[in-house]
Design an enzyme around this catalytic site. Structure first.
Site, PDB file in Angstrom:
ATOM      1  N   HIS A 289       0.874  -1.179   0.000  1.00  0.00           N
ATOM      2  CA  HIS A 289       0.000   0.000   0.000  1.00  0.00           C
ATOM      3  C   HIS A 289       0.907   1.224   0.000  1.00  0.00           C
ATOM      4  O   HIS A 289       1.721   1.382   0.921  1.00  0.00           O
ATOM      5  CB  HIS A 289      -0.874   0.020   1.255  1.00  0.00           C
ATOM      6  CG  HIS A 289      -1.734  -1.195   1.394  1.00  0.00           C
ATOM      7  ND1 HIS A 289      -3.063  -1.220   1.047  1.00  0.00           N
ATOM      8  CD2 HIS A 289      -1.444  -2.451   1.832  1.00  0.00           C
ATOM      9  CE1 HIS A 289      -3.564  -2.428   1.275  1.00  0.00           C
ATOM     10  NE2 HIS A 289      -2.599  -3.195   1.753  1.00  0.00           N
TER      11      HIS A 289
ATOM     12  N   HIS B 297      -8.435  -8.187  -0.345  1.00  0.00           N
ATOM     13  CA  HIS B 297      -7.911  -8.686   0.920  1.00  0.00           C
ATOM     14  C   HIS B 297      -8.969  -9.644   1.485  1.00  0.00           C
ATOM     15  O   HIS B 297     -10.162  -9.289   1.564  1.00  0.00           O
ATOM     16  CB  HIS B 297      -7.714  -7.550   1.916  1.00  0.00           C
ATOM     17  CG  HIS B 297      -6.499  -6.709   1.679  1.00  0.00           C
ATOM     18  ND1 HIS B 297      -6.215  -6.091   0.498  1.00  0.00           N
ATOM     19  CD2 HIS B 297      -5.469  -6.385   2.528  1.00  0.00           C
ATOM     20  CE1 HIS B 297      -5.064  -5.422   0.602  1.00  0.00           C
ATOM     21  NE2 HIS B 297      -4.598  -5.584   1.829  1.00  0.00           N
TER      22      HIS B 297
ATOM     23  N   GLU C  32      -7.345 -12.408   6.142  1.00  0.00           N
ATOM     24  CA  GLU C  32      -6.251 -11.812   6.933  1.00  0.00           C
ATOM     25  C   GLU C  32      -6.675 -11.919   8.395  1.00  0.00           C
ATOM     26  O   GLU C  32      -6.142 -12.713   9.163  1.00  0.00           O
ATOM     27  CB  GLU C  32      -6.032 -10.349   6.523  1.00  0.00           C
ATOM     28  CG  GLU C  32      -4.945  -9.637   7.339  1.00  0.00           C
ATOM     29  CD  GLU C  32      -4.826  -8.133   7.009  1.00  0.00           C
ATOM     30  OE1 GLU C  32      -5.741  -7.579   6.374  1.00  0.00           O
ATOM     31  OE2 GLU C  32      -3.816  -7.525   7.430  1.00  0.00           O
TER      32      GLU C  32
ATOM     33  N   ASP D 278       3.349  -5.290   2.334  1.00  0.00           N
ATOM     34  CA  ASP D 278       2.095  -4.708   2.822  1.00  0.00           C
ATOM     35  C   ASP D 278       2.239  -3.216   3.158  1.00  0.00           C
ATOM     36  O   ASP D 278       1.917  -2.369   2.332  1.00  0.00           O
ATOM     37  CB  ASP D 278       1.566  -5.505   4.022  1.00  0.00           C
ATOM     38  CG  ASP D 278       0.056  -5.382   4.203  1.00  0.00           C
ATOM     39  OD1 ASP D 278      -0.616  -4.797   3.342  1.00  0.00           O
ATOM     40  OD2 ASP D 278      -0.462  -5.905   5.228  1.00  0.00           O
ATOM     41  N   ASP D 279       2.694  -2.913   4.361  1.00  0.00           N
ATOM     42  CA  ASP D 279       2.863  -1.514   4.812  1.00  0.00           C
ATOM     43  C   ASP D 279       4.242  -1.410   5.463  1.00  0.00           C
ATOM     44  O   ASP D 279       4.363  -1.323   6.688  1.00  0.00           O
ATOM     45  CB  ASP D 279       1.763  -1.163   5.829  1.00  0.00           C
ATOM     46  CG  ASP D 279       0.379  -1.300   5.212  1.00  0.00           C
ATOM     47  OD1 ASP D 279       0.021  -0.448   4.388  1.00  0.00           O
ATOM     48  OD2 ASP D 279      -0.321  -2.281   5.536  1.00  0.00           O
TER      49      ASP D 279
HETATM   50  N1  ADE Z   1      -4.699  -1.217   4.327  1.00  0.00           N
HETATM   51  C1  ADE Z   1      -3.381  -1.117   4.478  1.00  0.00           C
HETATM   52  N2  ADE Z   1      -2.876  -2.244   4.975  1.00  0.00           N
HETATM   53  C2  ADE Z   1      -3.905  -3.111   5.124  1.00  0.00           C
HETATM   54  C3  ADE Z   1      -4.020  -4.435   5.564  1.00  0.00           C
HETATM   55  N3  ADE Z   1      -2.969  -5.144   5.993  1.00  0.00           N
HETATM   56  N4  ADE Z   1      -5.234  -4.994   5.579  1.00  0.00           N
HETATM   57  C4  ADE Z   1      -6.302  -4.297   5.180  1.00  0.00           C
HETATM   58  N5  ADE Z   1      -6.249  -3.054   4.748  1.00  0.00           N
HETATM   59  C5  ADE Z   1      -5.047  -2.450   4.704  1.00  0.00           C
HETATM   60 ZN    ZN Z   2      -2.659  -5.111   2.509  1.00  0.00          ZN
END
Ligand code: ADE
Ligand code: ZN
Length: 344
Positions: free
Chosen positions: A21, A199, A202, A280-281
């Site tokens: 992201h 997604h 998770e 991911d982030d």
């Molecule tokens: N937005 C940013 N990271 C995310 C994640 N791991 N799961 C869902 N939405 C997200």
């Molecule tokens: Zn994500």
């Protein structure tokens, strides 16, 4: 082969990243620099104080901070600088292709025009390609905690620029926001000729993975790590070759698993699922793609053939053309041959 050599082999591999992201690549240093540039004050004294807040116990606890920090992104140059900072780090990890999520609703809700976001991100992609040769595509994500109506409004804003968008995704708070909520939105995205992803699995149950496939037509599942709770879902993912964009450090930092050695990715791979590894982030979860590879190798000690498979999966599961994929896989094969592992 000794483990040091294997992790060097993995880190040096040419590879694709399919789950990152762009708002999640905002490092504290850049957040403060942008805040200064835009005349804002962040609710943290300094970078260390912001970093100290990266202590998450769930997806929602992370998202609250992630959306708050995104407020420093105001101008096209901000989005360009964010993209360039990510691409520089990705290229340093030998990522040669990346498919990047962006969350326009996070920005349009604050009065930032859709086109400012898109222009800035694209400028970053162009400059990144020129500087590091890295290829990038943009996937527009809808925020699933918002309504179907709001997603349709965002899609309408995006449609004039549809040729500049490479796919659509679904992210944000998973629990209580099943894929079914966006069935009609995703039907429209597919009618526009775009691949879609979501997604699922998770924090949400394996049933959300099935919904993402059946109701949204998801070409990949982002995360999908809870699939193992339902053997029928795993069997389907394997049978249909559905790629999973797994994000190991994210899952640890958001307490999906306590320890890396409890992560389901090893079992999913062993069962024959098309696993890919992603960050991911990365600014929030302790590292970029190769940091994820190092954490995985410490827990699972994969052999060279498994690393080859993971990199190859990343190219095969991408939304690139068949010609691009063939070129990248040839590069991967040459890399392994040169390292004494003729695996292609
Ligand atoms: N937005 C940013 N990271 C995310 C994640 N791991 N799961 C869902 N939405 C997200
Ligand atoms: Zn994500």
């Amino acid at each position: 082969m000794n483990p040091n050599t294997l992790i060097d082999l993995a880190c040096g591999m040419p590879k694709a990243e399919l789950h990152v992201h762009i708002e999640g690549t905002l490092e504290p240093e850049l957040a403060f620099a942008l805040a200064r540039r835009n005349g804002q004050t962040l609710p943290y004294a300094d970078e260390a104080a912001l970093k100290a807040a990266y202590d998450f116990d769930s997806l929602q606890s992370f998202l609250d901070l992630y959306y708050a920090c995104a407020d420093v992104l105001r101008t096209a140059d901000d989005f360009r600088d964010l993209m360039l900072a990510y691409l520089e780090r990705a290229a340093a990890d030998n990522v040669i292709h990346t498919e990047i999520f962006f969350d326009p609703q996070t920005h349009t809700a604050r009065g930032i025009p859709f086109l400012t976001v898109l222009d800035g991100l694209e400028a970053g992609l162009r400059e990144g390609k020129a500087r590091w040769g890295i290829s990038g595509r943009l996937i527009l994500c809808f925020l699933r905690h918002l309504s179907e109506e709001e997603a349709f409004a965002t899609l309408a804003e995006a449609e004039p620029y549809i040729d500049r968008i490479d796919g659509f995704g679904l992210d944000s708070s998973e629990k209580g926001n099943p894929p079914s909520k966006f069935e009609r939105v995703f039907a429209r995205c597919r009618a526009l000729g775009k691949p879609v992803v979501a997604h699922a699995g998770e924090e949400g149950p394996p049933a959300y993975i099935s919904e993402a496939l059946d109701l949204l037509g998801s070409a990949r599942i982002d995360h999908g790590v809870r699939a193992l709770e339902d053997a029928a879902v795993v069997a389907r993912l394997v049978r249909e070759g559905v790629p999973l964009t797994v994000c190991p450090l994210s899952n640890i930092r958001l307490c999906v698993f306590e320890e890396m050695n409890q992560h389901t990715l090893g079992k999913l791979l062993a069962d024959g699922a098309k696993v890919t590894l992603n960050s991911d982030d990365p600014a929030y979860f302790g590292g970029y793609l190769n940091d994820n590879l190092r954490a995985v190798q410490s827990a699972f000690n994969f052999d060279a053939a498994t690393w080859y498979r993971l990199a190859r999966n990343s190219f095969e599961a991408s939304f690139a053309t068949e010609a691009e994929k063939a070129g990248w896989i040839a590069r991967l094969d040459a890399y392994f041959r040169a390292a004494g592992h003729p695996l292609g």
